[in-house]
Design a protein around this motif. Sequence first.
Motif, short mmCIF file in Angstrom:
data_model
loop_
_atom_site.label_atom_id
_atom_site.label_comp_id
_atom_site.label_asym_id
_atom_site.label_seq_id
_atom_site.Cartn_x
_atom_site.Cartn_y
_atom_site.Cartn_z
N UNK A 291 0.77 -1.08 -0.01
CA UNK A 291 -0.08 0.11 -0.06
C UNK A 291 0.72 1.39 0.09
N UNK A 292 1.75 1.21 0.81
CA UNK A 292 2.93 2.35 0.70
C UNK A 292 3.52 2.57 -0.64
N UNK A 293 3.93 1.58 -1.16
CA UNK A 293 4.56 1.58 -2.57
C UNK A 293 3.59 2.28 -3.38
N UNK A 294 2.25 1.93 -3.35
CA UNK A 294 1.11 2.34 -4.28
C UNK A 294 1.08 3.94 -3.87
N UNK A 295 0.97 4.42 -2.82
CA UNK A 295 0.95 5.73 -2.37
C UNK A 295 2.17 6.60 -3.14
N UNK A 296 3.29 6.20 -2.76
CA UNK A 296 4.49 6.76 -3.16
C UNK A 296 4.43 6.87 -4.70
N UNK A 297 4.03 5.85 -5.40
CA UNK A 297 4.09 5.83 -6.92
C UNK A 297 3.07 6.79 -7.40
N UNK A 298 1.79 7.02 -6.54
CA UNK A 298 0.96 7.97 -7.06
C UNK A 298 1.44 9.34 -6.82
N UNK A 299 1.92 9.81 -5.82
CA UNK A 299 2.46 11.04 -5.39
C UNK A 299 3.60 11.33 -6.39
N UNK A 300 4.40 10.34 -6.94
CA UNK A 300 5.42 10.82 -7.89
C UNK A 300 4.71 10.97 -9.35
N UNK A 301 3.62 10.32 -9.64
CA UNK A 301 2.85 10.44 -10.92
C UNK A 301 2.39 12.05 -10.83
N UNK A 302 1.59 12.34 -9.85
CA UNK A 302 1.25 13.60 -9.69
C UNK A 302 2.33 14.67 -9.72
N UNK A 303 3.45 14.57 -9.40
CA UNK A 303 4.41 15.48 -9.14
C UNK A 303 4.95 15.61 -10.66
N UNK A 304 4.84 14.75 -11.42
CA UNK A 304 5.11 14.69 -12.87
C UNK A 304 4.07 15.27 -13.71
N UNK A 305 2.93 15.20 -13.41
CA UNK A 305 1.85 15.44 -14.39
C UNK A 305 0.99 16.69 -13.85
N UNK A 306 1.02 16.78 -12.62
CA UNK A 306 -0.12 17.79 -12.05
C UNK A 306 0.39 19.23 -12.07
N UNK A 307 1.09 19.48 -12.98
CA UNK A 307 1.67 20.89 -13.08
C UNK A 307 0.58 21.98 -13.67
N UNK A 308 -0.18 21.65 -14.87
CA UNK A 308 -1.21 22.56 -15.18
C UNK A 308 -2.19 22.89 -14.15
#
Length: 465
Positions: free
Chosen positions: A145-162
């Motif tokens: 579960x923690x790995x899934x949370x970390x991966x999701x936050x990293x995806x947001x860091x890469x794509x949530x700029x707009x």
Amino acid sequence: MRSWAGFFGCFVAVLGCLGETWAVMVFCRRFLSEKNPIFGGKLFFPAFAVGRLALILLNKSVSLPYILLAFANHVLLLGLVTVLFPENPAKKLFAASLLTMVITLLGDFFSSVFSLCGLVFLHVVRGIPEPFLADWPNVLISGISVLGIIGTICLLSAHAGPVFHGKQTRWYLAASVPLLMVTVLIDVADWCASNGILLRGQGDLYQAQLFSHGEICVLTALSLTGAGVCVLGMHRTYEEQQRSGRYHCRLAAYQMLTDQYRQMERLRHDLKNHVIALQGLLREGDAKAMEAYLKAMEEKGGLRAGGEASGSPVVDSLLWRKKEQAEELHIRWECSVSLPKDCRIREFDLCVLFGNLLDNALEACEGISEEGGRFLRLQAGMVRQCFLLEMKNSVGRRDGDEERSRKTGRKSGRHGIGLQNVRDIVETYQGTMELEESEGVFTSLLLLPVNPAETVHIRHETGHL
């Protein structure tokens, strides 16, 4: 065996806490500038990690109520983001709300999904009538579960700029509300589950566990989907409004330029006749008549609107139009504006700043009965990598009010219209805004940090009307 499982569980919890802290730090440093680039982001990691670990150890020792533990984690994240990053408070609230929601909801979602899988595996494959997850399975589920949370936050860091760039304070506040509401909803649901409220009395323990984990899984999935649709929908709506505003702004500028062009064309069309008329006045030696004739040509052809270009036709047209309004109201107009050539301030935002301030100033001057006392003075330009806009205009005294000097950001009767929009633009660029009224003069001072390569200067002549 249980002691080893407990030790390994603590080890996984510590690693998970450090991993989540690292992901949160990357996210915050990606979208929130640091107060101190040397210490800001570096302090966030140890502070947040120590705080999270302290809460985990405290919960292990005294078994805190779930609601209290969740609230403490939320406050810790929001407090550190507020202290260590100097962005707009509304933007920091949105970032902290998004991270809190992701950590809370995804943690529950992954735990419920993998718990369901584990229960079904033990019941169907291993043939255990009433399986119960404990020790090693729970440790494994927590780690995944923690790995899934970390991966999701990293995806947001890469794509949530707009979603984080170019928004105003009201947007960040409005977007934070559904995220916080969803987080509170899941916290309440988790508290109910921890107290057995979601477990049904009908059926055996296996069915009750399936039902409880299934509820949490469906609830978190729907909440994540709803929150994502809400934020993305608000983002798209905001972008459409911005595009529409820029289009109408350019359309208005085009219409103003078209009017100027038509006036000049009329003047050129009649130029031959005007030359003949002026030659006749010259032969007669009537200097006053020639001066009046030339003044009429100047006004008719719009020659006093400023012949130099600022690099922004939209702003040129806006200033020209406001100058015409000032002439109609017999307001003495003084304008000197230096616009950055490679300006980071959008034309739409510049028009909001100039347009609203000038509208308020014209309205204030119009309320003065003595036409000779009406004036408007606008100056704007670059000062040490900042765009400075200063406007002074005459303002009448209000009945029963003594002369006073005040500095305030609140709306006043004469200058309130549009000031909130101006304030939002200033906050978007992390600038400052100061309003002051003293001895019949209202001063508006705006300072916006920018870093243009060079500027082009435009100066509109002083008019004494």
